[in-house]
Design an enzyme around this catalytic site. Structure first.
Site, mmCIF file in Angstrom:
data_model
loop_
_atom_site.group_PDB
_atom_site.id
_atom_site.type_symbol
_atom_site.label_atom_id
_atom_site.label_comp_id
_atom_site.label_asym_id
_atom_site.label_seq_id
_atom_site.Cartn_x
_atom_site.Cartn_y
_atom_site.Cartn_z
ATOM 1 C CG HIS A 137 -1.939 -0.951 1.324
ATOM 2 N ND1 HIS A 137 -2.437 -2.007 2.456
ATOM 3 C CD2 HIS A 137 -2.619 -1.714 -0.025
ATOM 4 C CE1 HIS A 137 -3.282 -2.726 2.006
ATOM 5 N NE2 HIS A 137 -3.196 -2.530 0.633
ATOM 6 C CD GLU A 176 -2.125 -3.176 9.634
ATOM 7 O OE1 GLU A 176 -1.819 -2.220 8.983
ATOM 8 O OE2 GLU A 176 -2.745 -3.964 8.718
HETATM 9 ZN ZN ZN Z 1 -1.925 -1.778 4.231
#
Ligand code: ZN
Length: 1229
Positions: free
Chosen positions: A923, A1105
């Site tokens: 991303h 994350e």
């Molecule tokens: Zn991501």
């Protein structure tokens, strides 16, 4: 009917008077009508007396185990005597008047509602009904109604609605009677079916007979009538009725009247009640129109401005703000299309999905806006019962999510997606498995210390950079020497200010024009340089008339020239410019224009270099590699292919970033920011003449001219990872910014990176990014955007720092097309707003969502790592996994330890090391993932003994950037195919998703050769949570989560998946175990984590994350996260792997046990699963007082008005009122 029960009140004292009386009453009940009414009257009056005078009595009657309430209710049912009835009603009123609603609940639980409604029905048959009885009955019903979830239905079934309504109609002047009746009507009306039914019988009109202009009399009645009206108007039918009769105008008039006369603010609740009615009626489109037509915006705006000074009037300001935002006419984004301003022709158009949809839209379709707001009145109101029906659908989104409930689907199933012969192509990426090291000279026992390279300060040979650098240019290439993480050698920076203007290969451009522009540039550069060299503190960028000329002529938009200003300084004579420029930028294959790029003049340079090299010797910091090299960066940029063909380089990427030496606390949100910002937005409508509305930057319109006024900021983002599309000056120091969509997409706006120049100091500039899409953001929880000042960098502070005040994220008045909102109509965009005061005049500053990390930066870091490593110690390879759609290479890195010797034993150990597979940055907007990856790479390449041990334990396969094209082109979420690559792992298309296809291919190949990685981890960034945490995969925890208890009991699952996160939570300060989740969600079915776990068969498959904001636990609690912490996380991840190695049973990986040291510490003992993890919710933040306004959407009534309630004197009533039909819709935290 209540059965008569024997009193056995063991918990009560035997001598209790009340017990005796109740026993007596019970006896009377059983003897029924035979007893004279007098006795019952006498006993009940005695009880009443006690209940009135003693709290002890009230307690006893309602204590646990007491049957007092039953006895009383039973008497009420049985008696025909009015006085007894009144006595009992009085007793009950006494009971429920105190005790915070608990006693009312007891009354409800004993069937009190039904008894009282029956009594009401009976009493209504008298003509006229007994007033005292009606008053008492209604008073009691008003108290217990809110405690009975079925009250509305019971009242309707018992025919009570019209009894109460008619009483009010017939006794309008009898305030003593109608007050409790209205209170009950208010409770009835919270049920939507009742509201419609009452509306048909004229209740709305009736309320308007009661409410009126300011009066000190009967304010209690007015308040209740308003509350009832507000509840009634939540029904669309009633709201329409009110609009038709012109009541919106009436309400506004009444409001203004009370506002004017209530100068001491004693009737705040009444004023708020009026606003609540307006708020209800404006839920429908007709209501909003009537509000606008009645000049409602101006009225509420002005009245709330008056209220601002008085804090106790906040509820009025907040409610006014809610109404105004709801009614604010929806605007269209000022864009020709919401599709990305850039187009990239895909090799294949997907047959379905968002991209297919995008391509199939006819060109004439207006995708910026649709009739999103138009259909809320069309739907007719359902008059059927909806209460509690949906309660069981809370988990609606789990429906059909069979991966979460079907154990057979969930279970890992190794499947070879591609034939073995096809996977053979990946053999080339595993040379380490065939390497015998015969040609290596591995006899040296004393490998050179790794850090030595940093001390040289000499030329670094960069394999892929322009081949023939002039020696002079090379000499200036030094790493950034860093004393510690807090101080930078400023000379190094000072030497290297540079004009990075790489004119585009633009066919439209007149070459003569270009030359002219450049001449001007150069001359002004010279001029600038003279200023610069005078001293660091005196660097000014625009303080001569020549400079100004430069700025204006350099402005690409005005002159249609592509020579954009990206630089403040150039401080070398022109001969340096040309030599440097030609040396650096006229490589054989890359056609780039001349550049002015260099440092200070010669003497200065000598001074500083001797100074700096002297310091450099002292400044060695272990494991702090000078990975940044501006010249190398430029070289790499030349080979980076972007869709917009960027020709400029942003200064921060050129200068590099080091973490600032100070802490950056999570910002405390000041009170009222949101409403102030919203008020300023509303002013745009109220005072339209004050709005400048001048486009100052526009990607869609290259001929857009910027007026040459001195006080207009200049914007730019035509560089790697930049994504500004349009900027509109709203007020003198306020700008609306619009972000570009991801390429081949029409949404995903969150990441931003742009440049601002032409600023003044001492001014707070407000920036609004107006096309954000997520419903909430960490900007509401203390996160600040990042700014990089070039002047600061030149002053030896080359870092991104958290800046901005008055930061807030809220829903705005720009409507979102349903095309981009997944078909949902009536959605709005969100605004991130922040205000910044710049540190220097005429600086060049950059703003970013998070610390930028470009593709070129990655390439530079990899080259530096490769060039600096000691091959005798570290086995390092950088391969090209594949090319991206735009033709950029996707690097694949292999790192392990070079075997000690080429003896069989050593080579064998080398080849048999388990693999660890890491990836990041699928991303593009999650730049923090790249910083974590940088930390990992640097640690793996470092000379520490632990790193060496780690390299000797594993072979690392790393794809540090899974989505280079997305990163380069400033996308937030997607690749050039317009798709989220982390949703393509199940079925990646080699033509559309090459990086995923081949990364998966690598893993599939590893599976076929029985060399599955021990750990797979994909690094991500999380925009809505704090800390760093992991998602893993567990069958058991998924089953637990979905409550499939029967099936999950049989599953035997290795708890190994918990070991690594557990270790990290003990070793990495930013890591938080309680945020981890091991649930396999349907929505994540095609992510790397789940596919690598389920299809490839890697048990320890994770997503890691990292927060974009900061930490709320551990050592960094209360601080915003910086690159230092992110890089540390990447290093700690490696340390964790080393510990994992000790915990891991060697048998599991078919390795000779001698190769792994086994410790007695078992995974099970070190990380017991005590409770299943929670479902991965998007948000974990508590609601803050100033709630993000959700009610601005007309079809969305789920607003929990914490703000409103905060100032209400009757919170219990408010909450109580919700307990009817609303209860299913409102979830208080
Ligand atoms: Zn991501």
């Amino acid at each position: 009917m209540n059965k008569v029960k024997t009193t056995s009140e063991k918990s009560l004292p035997n001598n209790s008077r009340i017990v005796a009386l109740l026993t007596q009453l019970e006896k009377i009940n059983s003897e029924s009508l035979l007893v004279e009414a007098d006795t019952a009257r006498y006993v009940t009056s005695k009880i009443l007396h006690l209940a009135q005078s003693q709290e002890k009595t009230r307690k006893e009657m309602t204590a646990k185990g007491s049957t007092g309430v039953e006895v009383i209710l039973s008497t009420l049912e049985n008696t025909r005597d009015l006085q007894t009835t009144l006595n009992i009603l009085s007793i009950l009123i006494e009971l429920v008047s105190v005790g915070g609603g608990r006693r009312a609940c007891i009354l409800v639980s004993k069937g009190g509602t039904q008894t009282l409604l029956q009594l009401l029905l009976g009493a209504s048959k008298d003509s006229p009904p007994n007033e005292e009885l009606m008053v008492q009955l209604h008073s009691l019903l008003a108290k217990i109604g809110p405690k009975d979830k079925k009250f509305g239905v019971k009242a309707r079934i018992n025919g009570a609605l019209n009894i109460s309504l008619n009483l009010v109609k017939q006794n309008l002047q009898n305030h003593r009677l109608i007050l409790p009746c209205l209170q009950v009507l208010r409770v009835y009306s919270t049920n939507s079916v009742n509201a419609v039914s009452l509306g048909k019988n004229g209740v709305v009109e009736l309320m308007f007979k009661i409410i009126g202009p300011f009066s000190k009399k009967n304010t209690g009645l007015m308040k209740v009538a308003l509350d009832t009206l507000a509840a009634l108007l939540k029904s669309k039918t009633n709201a329409r009725r009110a609009v038709d009769r012109g009541y919106v105008q009436v309400l506004l008039t009444i409001y203004v009247d009370w506002h004017r006369h209530d100068s001491r603010h004693r009737h705040m609740l009444i004023r708020k009640g009026i606003l609540q009615c307006i708020k209800s009626v404006t839920n429908i489109k007709l209501g909003r129109k009537a509000f606008i037509d009645a000049n409602g915006m101006k009225i509420l705006y002005n009245t709330s401005q008056d209220c601002l000074a008085v804090r106790t009037l906040d509820p009025l300001v907040n409610t006014s703000s809610l109404i105004m935002r709801k009614c604010f006419p929806k605007n269209r984004l000022p864009l020709p299309t919401i599709k990305s301003a850039f187009h990239f022709q895909l090799p294949v158009i997907p047959t379905s999905g968002p991209v297919a949809q995008l391509y199939s839209l006819p060109p004439e379709v207006d995708d910026v806006v649709d009739e999103s707001d138009d259909n809320d009145d069309i739907e007719t109101e359902t008059e059927t019962e909806t209460e509690n029906e949906n309660e069981d659908d809370k988990d609606q989104h789990f429906k059909n999510d069979d991966i979460e409930t079907d154990i057979d689907k969930l279970k890992p199933k190794q499947e070879l997606g591609r034939p073995i012969e096809e996977l053979k192509i990946y053999e080339q990426f595993f040379p380490e498995l065939a390497e015998n090291f015969q040609e290596y000279d591995l006899v040296s026992k004393e490998p050179k210390p790794f850090a030595s390279a940093t001390n040289l300060g000499g030329p670094i040979v960069v394999p892929t950079a322009g081949d023939e650098h002039p020696a002079e240019a090379n000499q200036s290439v030094k790493g950034i020497a860093v004393k510690d993480r807090s101080s930078l050698q400023m000379e190094e920076y000072n030497k290297r200010p540079c004009l990075l203007d790489l004119p585009k290969k633009d066919h439209n451009k007149d070459s003569l024009q270009l030359q002219n522009d450049q001449k001007k540039l150069l001359s002004s550069c010279q001029c600038l340089s003279q200023e610069i060299v005078k001293g660091l503190d005196r660097i000014t960028l625009q303080n001569t008339s020549k400079n100004e000329q430069y700025y204006s002529t350099g402005c690409l938009i005005k002159k249609e020239s592509k020579t954009s200003l990206t630089t403040p300084t150039c401080n070398k004579p022109c001969q340096h410019v040309s030599s440097c420029g030609s040396g650096l930028f006229e490589g054989p294959s890359v056609q780039l224009g001349k550049l002015c790029c260099t440092g200070v003049d010669p003497e200065e340079e000598e001074d500083s270099s001797s100074h700096s090299s002297g310091e450099q010797v002292l400044l060695e910091v272990p494991d702090m590699l000078p990975l940044h090299d501006p010249d190398l960066y430029i070289e790499i940029v030349k080979n980076t292919k972007s869709v917009p063909e960027y020709s400029e380089v942003a200064y921060p990427d050129y200068f590099g970033h080091i973490p600032p030496p100070f802490k950056e606390p999570i910002l405390e949100r000041p009170y009222g920011v949101q409403r102030t910002k919203i008020a300023q937005d509303i002013e745009r409508l109220i005072h339209q003449n004050d709005i400048i509305d001048r486009v100052v930057y526009d990607l869609d319109n290259s001929s857009c001219s910027v007026p040459e006024e001195g006080d207009i900021l200049k914007f730019n983002s035509k560089f790697e990872s930049g994504n500004l599309r349009k900027v509109i000056q709203i007020r003198k120091n306020e700008y609306d910014l619009i972000l570009n969509s991801d390429i081949n997409s029409n949404h995903y706006h969150q990441w931003f990176y742009f440049e601002v120049s032409g600023m003044k100091t001492g001014i707070g500039y407000r920036f609004n990014i107006i096309n954000c899409e997520k419903s909430n953001s960490q900007f509401n929880y203390g996160m600040q955007p990042l700014m990089y000042s070039v002047q600061e960098a030149l002053n030896a502070r080359p870092w991104w720092s958290r800046v901005g005040t008055d930061i807030c994220y809220y829903k705005n008045h720009f409507s979102r097309s349903s095309i981009a909102a997944g078909g949902q109509k009536g959605k709005s965009y969100y605004t991130i707003t922040f205000t910044v005061s710049f540190p220097h005049k005429d600086d060049v500053c950059y703003f970013a969502y998070h610390y930028p990390y470009t593709y070129s930066t990655l390439k530079m870091h990899l080259q530096k790592l490769e060039s600096m490593h000691n091959p005798q110690q570290i086995y390092f390879r950088e391969d090209v996994l594949c090319e991206t759609l735009a033709g950029n290479s996707c690097p694949l890195v292999t790192i392990t330890a070079t075997p000690e010797s080429n003896y069989y034993e050593h080579v064998c150990q080398f080849r048999n090391r388990p693999y660890v597979f890491l990836s990041a940055r699928v991303h593009p907007g999650e730049t923090n993932a790249s910083w974590v990856m940088k930390g990992t790479l640097e640690y793996l390449m470092s000379s520490s003994p632990a790193a060496q041990s780690l390299r000797e334990s594993y072979i690392f396969k790393i794809v540090p950037m899974l989505n280079p094209d997305g990163v380069i082109n400033g996308n937030h979420r997607c690749s050039l195919s317009g798709e989220d690559l982390n949703r393509q792992w199940q079925n990646p298309n080699p033509d559309l998703h090459p990086t995923i296809y081949h990364a998966k291919g690598l893993l599939q190949y590893m599976a076929t050769i029985k060399r599955l990685p021990l750990v797979y981890c994909d690094y991500h960034g999380h925009s809505r949570k704090k800390n760093v945490f992991m998602y893993g995969c567990s069958i058991k925890e998924t089953m637990w989560h979905t409550n499939v208890s029967a099936a999950s009991c049989d599953v035997i699952e290795d708890l190994g998946y918990r070991a690594l996160p557990k270790i990290l939570s003990q070793t990495a300060p930013a890591f938080c175990m309680s945020s981890c989740s091991f649930v396999v969600e349907k929505s994540k079915e095609s992510t790397a984590r789940v596919v690598v776990w389920r299809e490839i068969g890697v048990q320890r498959s994770y997503t890691m994350e990292s927060t974009l904001c900061g930490c709320d636990q551990g050592k960094y609690k209360g601080l915003q996260i910086g690159t230092r912490e992110l890089e540390e996380m990447g290093a700690k991840f490696c340390v964790g792997l080393l510990r994992l190695k000790r915990l891991t049973s060697p048998l599991e990986h078919n390795l000779p046990s001698s190769l792994l040291d086994i410790e007695n510490e078992l995974i099970e003992s070190s990380c017991k699963v005590t409770s299943p993890t929670t479902y991965v919710l998007d948000e974990d933040e508590p609601r803050f007082l100033e709630e993000v306004d959700y009610s601005a959407e007309s079809n969305d009534e789920q607003d929990v008005e914490l703000v409103d309630n905060a100032g209400d004197y009757e919170p219990s009533i408010q909450e109580d009122a919700l307990s009817d039909s609303e209860a299913t819709r409102i979830q208080l935290p």
